[in-house]
Design an enzyme around this catalytic site. Sequence first.
Site, PDB file in Angstrom:
ATOM      1  N   ASP A  77       0.797  -1.297  -0.204  1.00  0.00           N
ATOM      2  CA  ASP A  77      -0.035  -0.030  -0.207  1.00  0.00           C
ATOM      3  C   ASP A  77       0.891   1.449  -0.120  1.00  0.00           C
ATOM      4  O   ASP A  77       1.724   1.542   0.708  1.00  0.00           O
ATOM      5  CB  ASP A  77      -0.834  -0.042   1.038  1.00  0.00           C
ATOM      6  CG  ASP A  77      -1.840   1.262   1.366  1.00  0.00           C
ATOM      7  OD1 ASP A  77      -2.766   1.584   0.553  1.00  0.00           O
ATOM      8  OD2 ASP A  77      -1.511   2.191   2.358  1.00  0.00           O
ATOM      9  N   GLU A 128       1.567   0.128  -4.939  1.00  0.00           N
ATOM     10  CA  GLU A 128       0.791   1.042  -5.034  1.00  0.00           C
ATOM     11  C   GLU A 128       1.605   2.213  -4.969  1.00  0.00           C
ATOM     12  O   GLU A 128       2.142   2.687  -3.934  1.00  0.00           O
ATOM     13  CB  GLU A 128      -0.375   1.177  -4.151  1.00  0.00           C
ATOM     14  CG  GLU A 128      -1.169   2.403  -4.655  1.00  0.00           C
ATOM     15  CD  GLU A 128      -2.023   2.775  -3.519  1.00  0.00           C
ATOM     16  OE1 GLU A 128      -2.995   3.615  -3.586  1.00  0.00           O
ATOM     17  OE2 GLU A 128      -1.757   2.115  -2.215  1.00  0.00           O
ATOM     18  N   PHE A 172      -3.573   5.219 -15.915  1.00  0.00           N
ATOM     19  CA  PHE A 172      -4.361   4.435 -16.737  1.00  0.00           C
ATOM     20  C   PHE A 172      -5.767   4.835 -16.354  1.00  0.00           C
ATOM     21  O   PHE A 172      -6.722   5.205 -17.175  1.00  0.00           O
ATOM     22  CB  PHE A 172      -4.121   3.178 -17.032  1.00  0.00           C
ATOM     23  CG  PHE A 172      -5.302   2.331 -17.775  1.00  0.00           C
ATOM     24  CD1 PHE A 172      -4.638   2.037 -19.149  1.00  0.00           C
ATOM     25  CD2 PHE A 172      -6.326   1.930 -17.489  1.00  0.00           C
ATOM     26  CE1 PHE A 172      -5.405   1.500 -20.253  1.00  0.00           C
ATOM     27  CE2 PHE A 172      -7.031   1.295 -18.546  1.00  0.00           C
ATOM     28  CZ  PHE A 172      -6.657   0.818 -19.864  1.00  0.00           C
TER      29      PHE A 172
END
Length: 610
Positions: A259, A296, A323
């Site tokens: 994370d 991430e 994206f």
Amino acid sequence: MNIGSQYSGDRTCKFTLWAPLVGEVTVKLVAPEEKIIPLQKDDRGYWHGSVSNIDPGTLYFYQLEGQTDRADPASHSQPKGVHGPSQVIDHSSFSWSERQWRGIPLAQMAVYELHVGTFTTEGTFEAVISRLPELRELGVNAIEIMPVAQFPGERNWGYDGTFPYAVQNSYGGVNGLKQLVNACHQQGMAVILDVVYNHLGPEGNYLWGFGTYFTDHYKTLWGSAVNFDGPYSDGVRNYFVQNALYWLETFHIDGLRLDAVHAIYDFGAKHILAEIAEAVAQLSQQQGHKRYLIAESDLNDPRIIRSPQVGGYGIDAQWSDDFHHALHTVLTGEQQGYYKDFGTLEQLAKAYRHSFVYAWDYSPHRRRYHGSDASDCLSSQFVVCSQNHDQVGNRMLGDRLSSLISFDGLKLTAAAVLLSPYVPLLFMGEEYGETAPFLYFVSHSDPDLIKGVREGRKAEFAAFFEIYGQEAPDPQAVETMERSRLNWEKRHEGKNRLLWLFYQKLLQLRREIPALANLDRNNLEASVVEPEKVLQLQRWCENSQVLCWLNFSQEVVEMKANIPTGNWKKLLDSADSTWGGAGSQLPETLSTQSQPTLILNAESVVIYSQ
């Protein structure tokens, strides 16, 4: 160095605690009988000791300086919650039945992100198992589980965890998670676990009392940063390296999603991400089973996934937020916050071609240059999506795309992700157009903390009150979590069923057609047909080729197509009545000689193969 309680199977348990600034540590057994056992400190600040005549299930604290009781920072189980004692676990007692399992290559994964508490009515690991066959039928071969490290109460996204080694008791604890992983592997599915190494939650975070785990030298969104590069950081680094290995080795997890690594601050010569990657690579080699690390990050920094040989950290893959943002803004027209940086179809085409939209380009939202070129990285090192827990749950009303765009738009969205040359991630329920929101929820017990969370959410979304005519839902309320549960039965109804089948077909094509299965953006052309708002996508692999048009316009588009050399047969057309469309006007075959005028229905996608 292994830390925590290590049960050896012969009624003997070894205890190891890293606490270099503490002068005295004992193990305080509290159930089934009370007992105090002193520990000995080594020259690196680790306290050690073995206890005999102890059984699995025994509850204990560490007692510091003869007076302060603290749960084990590396506790494997907190049966009475974050404020209670830790529990001795016998990991060898679980019987695994997936011994032939060797994983799935990352490039072949179709990932399904889920939250254990809201994926089913029961909200347990066991309940997830019953839904695995349908996920396999859909075409998903990997699940990504939102964090399960012990958090306060029974309701939480998991990012407020305070015991990184303990499995959430309300989900089913240690054995529940093992049963889920075992069942996934039996059905040919990989398991990715979301872990949080950038902060701990506020309630039940007793690591503060050990004096070395955090630093005020850096600040994060959640307060003081984890101490990865300051004095006494060696034990902190070991704590998180061992945590990564613990999930992969003890629970047979196939990969970890790390994370928000941009909130990990480490300016040492070897970044903590590189150290974790190195340890995981060694484990993979020893076991003959590749384990993956997926980061991430909002930095658009390819250094994270480059190999150590060229100065990278060696993480296997990272999410491409660009994206998502490019796709979302083209679909919805939203421009608030970081969406200000996006909104053109050319940016989506760039994401197909280069993974990042911002590769040292000026970002209006950040008011600075952002990102770096990732052309030397593999396409399979990027995970893309149209929805995930953050992009849905961090909206004030937790509204999904199904509440923002049309049914035809949802089909177009599915194709945009699944036709990409990247690893796709679906967020639970999107495959059938779930309309229930995914809201932010907690179940703290501290009244002041509850008040602070409520006021924080209210302030965060104050500007949206006039738009929605309401305030953000109360994160502490049980109803907020209950509203976020999937309406799983909808997948068999009407257009929900058609959308599910459309996802299934796209996933099938992605597996079976080499041009789609081969994740290589170098074998791809993505261009925009203006002003029609059409994205033309061509992908190839050896003798396999596909040609796709994605019409993002809400109007029917007529365009003169530039057909590449060869004859092309239609594979899938979202405008067909089969898929709930208005009926397609596109021919079944195309050829270079014909160069026809194509009539594309609004918000539709068509795929041809050569």
